[in-house]
Motif scaffolding. Structure first.
Motif, PDB file in Angstrom:
ATOM      1  N   TRP A   1      -4.804   6.326   0.518  1.00  0.00           N
ATOM      2  CA  TRP A   1      -3.947   5.153   0.366  1.00  0.00           C
ATOM      3  C   TRP A   1      -4.362   4.397  -0.881  1.00  0.00           C
ATOM      4  CZ3 TRP A   1       0.085   3.555   3.361  1.00  0.00           C
ATOM      5  CH2 TRP A   1       0.261   4.208   4.578  1.00  0.00           C
TER       6      TRP A   1
ATOM      7  N   LEU B   1      -4.549   0.834  -2.151  1.00  0.00           N
ATOM      8  CA  LEU B   1      -4.538  -0.488  -1.534  1.00  0.00           C
ATOM      9  C   LEU B   1      -4.293  -1.606  -2.541  1.00  0.00           C
ATOM     10  CD1 LEU B   1      -7.648   0.029   0.763  1.00  0.00           C
ATOM     11  CD2 LEU B   1      -5.233   0.360   1.344  1.00  0.00           C
TER      12      LEU B   1
ATOM     13  N   THR C   1     -13.771   3.732   0.956  1.00  0.00           N
ATOM     14  CA  THR C   1     -12.956   2.810   0.176  1.00  0.00           C
ATOM     15  C   THR C   1     -13.690   2.585  -1.134  1.00  0.00           C
ATOM     16  OG1 THR C   1     -12.181   1.718   2.187  1.00  0.00           O
ATOM     17  CG2 THR C   1     -11.871   0.524   0.119  1.00  0.00           C
TER      18      THR C   1
ATOM     19  N   PRO D   1       0.852  -1.189   0.000  1.00  0.00           N
ATOM     20  CA  PRO D   1       0.000   0.000   0.000  1.00  0.00           C
ATOM     21  C   PRO D   1       0.886   1.237   0.000  1.00  0.00           C
ATOM     22  CG  PRO D   1       0.105  -0.900   2.213  1.00  0.00           C
ATOM     23  CD  PRO D   1       0.912  -1.830   1.319  1.00  0.00           C
ATOM     24  N   GLY D   2       0.338   2.333  -0.463  1.00  0.00           N
ATOM     25  CA  GLY D   2       1.136   3.545  -0.523  1.00  0.00           C
ATOM     26  C   GLY D   2       0.298   4.800  -0.487  1.00  0.00           C
ATOM     27  N   HIS D   3       0.919   5.877  -0.031  1.00  0.00           N
ATOM     28  CA  HIS D   3       0.240   7.169   0.004  1.00  0.00           C
ATOM     29  C   HIS D   3       0.017   7.681  -1.411  1.00  0.00           C
ATOM     30  CE1 HIS D   3       1.901   7.388   4.172  1.00  0.00           C
ATOM     31  NE2 HIS D   3       0.683   7.836   4.366  1.00  0.00           N
TER      32      HIS D   3
ATOM     33  N   ARG E   1      -5.942  13.330   0.416  1.00  0.00           N
ATOM     34  CA  ARG E   1      -4.897  12.363   0.726  1.00  0.00           C
ATOM     35  C   ARG E   1      -5.538  11.011   0.951  1.00  0.00           C
ATOM     36  NH1 ARG E   1      -0.967  15.461   4.952  1.00  0.00           N
ATOM     37  NH2 ARG E   1      -0.649  17.294   3.657  1.00  0.00           N
TER      38      ARG E   1
ATOM     39  N   VAL F   1      -8.734   2.544  -3.548  1.00  0.00           N
ATOM     40  CA  VAL F   1      -8.183   3.584  -2.684  1.00  0.00           C
ATOM     41  C   VAL F   1      -9.034   3.747  -1.436  1.00  0.00           C
ATOM     42  CG1 VAL F   1      -7.127   4.846  -4.597  1.00  0.00           C
ATOM     43  CG2 VAL F   1      -9.440   5.419  -3.877  1.00  0.00           C
ATOM     44  N   GLN F   2      -8.411   4.317  -0.425  1.00  0.00           N
ATOM     45  CA  GLN F   2      -9.118   4.623   0.813  1.00  0.00           C
ATOM     46  C   GLN F   2      -8.740   6.036   1.224  1.00  0.00           C
ATOM     47  OE1 GLN F   2      -7.949   2.525   4.523  1.00  0.00           O
ATOM     48  NE2 GLN F   2     -10.062   1.782   4.458  1.00  0.00           N
ATOM     49  N   TYR F   3      -9.741   6.826   1.629  1.00  0.00           N
ATOM     50  CA  TYR F   3      -9.505   8.206   2.050  1.00  0.00           C
ATOM     51  C   TYR F   3     -10.592   8.617   3.021  1.00  0.00           C
ATOM     52  CZ  TYR F   3     -13.078   9.177  -1.476  1.00  0.00           C
ATOM     53  OH  TYR F   3     -14.240   9.174  -2.210  1.00  0.00           O
TER      54      TYR F   3
END
Length: 92
Positions: free
Chosen positions: A39, A41, A64, A24-26, A37, A54-56
């Protein structure tokens, strides 16, 4: 050849960029309310191109969802300040 690299289309660039992000990454995600901003996934190549899971956060909610590659960006694109959608009280 003139020594210049070919110009990628915006869609091709987004696809290429999404494949390179660590999991996972920013990341930054483009939502209906602006850039946020988040993540990255997971990612997959579907019939219409690359998509990312993505999750925010949106207010008090944690969202998500799957987004197209052109709605996901590296956090490095913000060189100064914060994304305006993350600032409370900013005009819409």
């Amino acid at each position: 050849m003139n020594g210049m690299e070919p110009v990628r289309t915006r869609h091709a660039y987004a696809d290429w960029t999404l494949r390179g992000f660590p999991l996972p990454g920013h990341v930054l995600v483009l939502t209906e309310t602006g850039w946020r901003r988040g993540w990255l996934l997971a990612r997959e190549n579907g019939p219409t191109g690359w998509i990312g899971l993505v999750q925010y956060e949106l207010g008090n909610l944690e969202i998500t969802e799957h987004l197209a590659a052109d709605h996901i960006a590296s956090p490095d694109v913000w060189t100064t300040g914060e994304p305006t959608s993350d600032q409370e009280g900013s005009p819409s």
